[in-house]
Design a protein around this motif. Sequence first.
Motif, PDB file in Angstrom:
ATOM      1  N   ASN A 423     -10.774  54.503 222.807  1.00 30.04           N
ATOM      2  CA  ASN A 423     -11.389  53.298 222.266  1.00 30.04           C
ATOM      3  C   ASN A 423     -11.185  53.272 220.746  1.00 30.04           C
ATOM      4  O   ASN A 423     -12.048  53.743 219.993  1.00 30.04           O
ATOM      5  CB  ASN A 423     -12.884  53.242 222.603  1.00 30.04           C
ATOM      6  CG  ASN A 423     -13.492  51.880 222.327  1.00 30.04           C
ATOM      7  OD1 ASN A 423     -13.137  51.223 221.347  1.00 30.04           O
ATOM      8  ND2 ASN A 423     -14.412  51.453 223.178  1.00 30.04           N
ATOM      9  N   PRO A 424     -10.057  52.745 220.280  1.00 28.51           N
ATOM     10  CA  PRO A 424      -9.777  52.745 218.835  1.00 28.51           C
ATOM     11  C   PRO A 424     -10.839  52.027 218.012  1.00 28.51           C
ATOM     12  O   PRO A 424     -11.203  52.493 216.923  1.00 28.51           O
ATOM     13  CB  PRO A 424      -8.424  52.042 218.744  1.00 28.51           C
ATOM     14  CG  PRO A 424      -7.778  52.290 220.076  1.00 28.51           C
ATOM     15  CD  PRO A 424      -8.904  52.261 221.066  1.00 28.51           C
ATOM     16  N   ALA A 425     -11.353  50.895 218.495  1.00 27.91           N
ATOM     17  CA  ALA A 425     -12.336  50.138 217.709  1.00 27.91           C
ATOM     18  C   ALA A 425     -13.623  50.931 217.543  1.00 27.91           C
ATOM     19  O   ALA A 425     -14.219  50.961 216.446  1.00 27.91           O
ATOM     20  CB  ALA A 425     -12.617  48.796 218.378  1.00 27.91           C
ATOM     21  N   ALA A 426     -14.076  51.588 218.614  1.00 29.91           N
ATOM     22  CA  ALA A 426     -15.285  52.414 218.523  1.00 29.91           C
ATOM     23  C   ALA A 426     -15.066  53.597 217.594  1.00 29.91           C
ATOM     24  O   ALA A 426     -15.968  54.018 216.861  1.00 29.91           O
ATOM     25  CB  ALA A 426     -15.697  52.892 219.913  1.00 29.91           C
ATOM     26  N   THR A 427     -13.854  54.148 217.616  1.00 28.39           N
ATOM     27  CA  THR A 427     -13.523  55.267 216.732  1.00 28.39           C
ATOM     28  C   THR A 427     -13.594  54.836 215.275  1.00 28.39           C
ATOM     29  O   THR A 427     -14.203  55.516 214.431  1.00 28.39           O
ATOM     30  CB  THR A 427     -12.115  55.791 217.053  1.00 28.39           C
ATOM     31  OG1 THR A 427     -12.110  56.321 218.377  1.00 28.39           O
ATOM     32  CG2 THR A 427     -11.693  56.857 216.067  1.00 28.39           C
ATOM     33  N   ALA A 428     -12.977  53.697 214.955  1.00 26.81           N
ATOM     34  CA  ALA A 428     -12.995  53.212 213.571  1.00 26.81           C
ATOM     35  C   ALA A 428     -14.431  53.000 213.093  1.00 26.81           C
ATOM     36  O   ALA A 428     -14.787  53.348 211.950  1.00 26.81           O
ATOM     37  CB  ALA A 428     -12.205  51.918 213.464  1.00 26.81           C
ATOM     38  N   ALA A 429     -15.278  52.454 213.971  1.00 31.20           N
ATOM     39  CA  ALA A 429     -16.658  52.187 213.580  1.00 31.20           C
ATOM     40  C   ALA A 429     -17.412  53.447 213.193  1.00 31.20           C
ATOM     41  O   ALA A 429     -18.297  53.430 212.333  1.00 31.20           O
ATOM     42  CB  ALA A 429     -17.384  51.462 214.711  1.00 31.20           C
ATOM     43  N   LEU A 430     -17.073  54.579 213.823  1.00 33.64           N
ATOM     44  CA  LEU A 430     -17.736  55.838 213.491  1.00 33.64           C
ATOM     45  C   LEU A 430     -17.532  56.237 212.043  1.00 33.64           C
ATOM     46  O   LEU A 430     -18.382  56.912 211.450  1.00 33.64           O
ATOM     47  CB  LEU A 430     -17.207  56.957 214.392  1.00 33.64           C
ATOM     48  CG  LEU A 430     -17.700  56.997 215.835  1.00 33.64           C
ATOM     49  CD1 LEU A 430     -16.897  58.048 216.612  1.00 33.64           C
ATOM     50  CD2 LEU A 430     -19.179  57.323 215.907  1.00 33.64           C
ATOM     51  N   PHE A 431     -16.385  55.866 211.475  1.00 37.58           N
ATOM     52  CA  PHE A 431     -16.004  56.340 210.150  1.00 37.58           C
ATOM     53  C   PHE A 431     -16.149  55.279 209.063  1.00 37.58           C
ATOM     54  O   PHE A 431     -15.677  55.459 207.947  1.00 37.58           O
ATOM     55  CB  PHE A 431     -14.573  56.860 210.180  1.00 37.58           C
ATOM     56  CG  PHE A 431     -14.408  58.092 211.032  1.00 37.58           C
ATOM     57  CD1 PHE A 431     -14.698  59.339 210.514  1.00 37.58           C
ATOM     58  CD2 PHE A 431     -14.021  57.988 212.359  1.00 37.58           C
ATOM     59  CE1 PHE A 431     -14.574  60.492 211.293  1.00 37.58           C
ATOM     60  CE2 PHE A 431     -13.887  59.126 213.142  1.00 37.58           C
ATOM     61  CZ  PHE A 431     -14.168  60.368 212.619  1.00 37.58           C
TER      62      PHE A 431
END
Length: 437
Positions: A423-431
């Motif tokens: 899940n790239p979008a969820a990953t980006a949101a973490l950072f």
Amino acid sequence: MVTAAHIDVQVLLVAAVSSGQGKTTVTAALARKLVRLGKRVRVFKCGPDFIDPMLLERASGAPVRSLDLWMVGPEQCRSQLAQAAAEADVILIEGVMGLYDGTPSSADLAREFGLPVMAVVDASAMAQTAGALVHGLRDYGPVEMAGVIANRVASSGHAAMVAAAMRDIPLFATLPRQGASLPERHLGLVVPDEVRNLDALLDQLADQLVFDEAAWASLRSTRIAIPPAPAEQPTPLAGKTIAIARDAAFMFLYPANLDMLRTLGATLHYFSPLADQPLPAGADAVYLPGGYPELHAEALSLAGTWQASMRAAHAAGLPIVAECGGMMALADTLADQSGTAWPMAGLLPGAVSMQPRLAGLGPQAIATEHGPLRGHTFHYSKLETSVEPASHSVKNPSGVQGEAQYRVGSLTASYFHAYFPSNPAATAALFLRSATA
């Protein structure tokens, strides 16, 4: 009729009836043997794992990625296989647990991509019965059984009895009982950099693998379809620098996670908490992956510069993502295997202690506003904290509640190991700071 492009390559999924049969040792020996025969070899690991891929990378000389129909997904598995097929003469895939264990299993992966299976059998306490075992493995699914590698064989006579028992299934190779085996600890094999003379040990295993070259020559090629080029990925982390802990205490990193952060636009900067290095100047976010902090608790406790930089980053609101061992190092205290409690960075109130048995294991997913982020858990420690979980992961396939995820200011911490490409979008949101507001 237009057909999709494809690549033909020799592929073997190395599987067994259970864990403990010697799959990793045999796969490493086979990879090293083929490399020394002049073959270009790529190796994959089926299912979530950090340590086996490190060893297999050392044996093959090429990066080792994960294949898993649930965590990685069929399309990403296909893409990785196609890329490897374009670069290699042989692809080896080490299965997980027993051939049919798990949902999805190694057998499911074999059937999804039409892969022949090579069964590893621990023949140390059997002879003819090995034939019944392998025929059962083949027929239960069924799967295409390319052949067998008999491990821990006592003599050439023993090998002959095993070979005769296989009937219509060829015995590809045998490996004798080992005087020196690959050392292990509570989370699996010892990481390669800690094994003295590892390359010599791998060469010895390759030398001892008695190899039927005629049987190998008869192995059919597997046709791997080349998937369409993926759509261009958005880059929400463009211009962001992510500081990533990477040393003997923090080394459980999926290479695909690092690739995904780069694809999302981030610049990666590594640092070593064990060396008491502070966070790199200019970091916009921090990633503390899992590892073995319990083996280095005293050194981490004395790493005052690193701890101070982590506390300053937290106070400044930098997003901090801490997985498993990373989370353990941010608690108030971490008790090592002797029971001695060592002060840690103290960003997550609570105490971590080691347990004699597994405290968490298996594939899980955590819900986000961008959809589920998949991954897994595997740990022997326990966190006692007064912090209420912000959410929990969900176990696959049962749907039962899994690991707690904690949010303390800009810190996101859990025993859950995320597989970022799921899940790239969820990953980006973490950072991103917006995720911690």
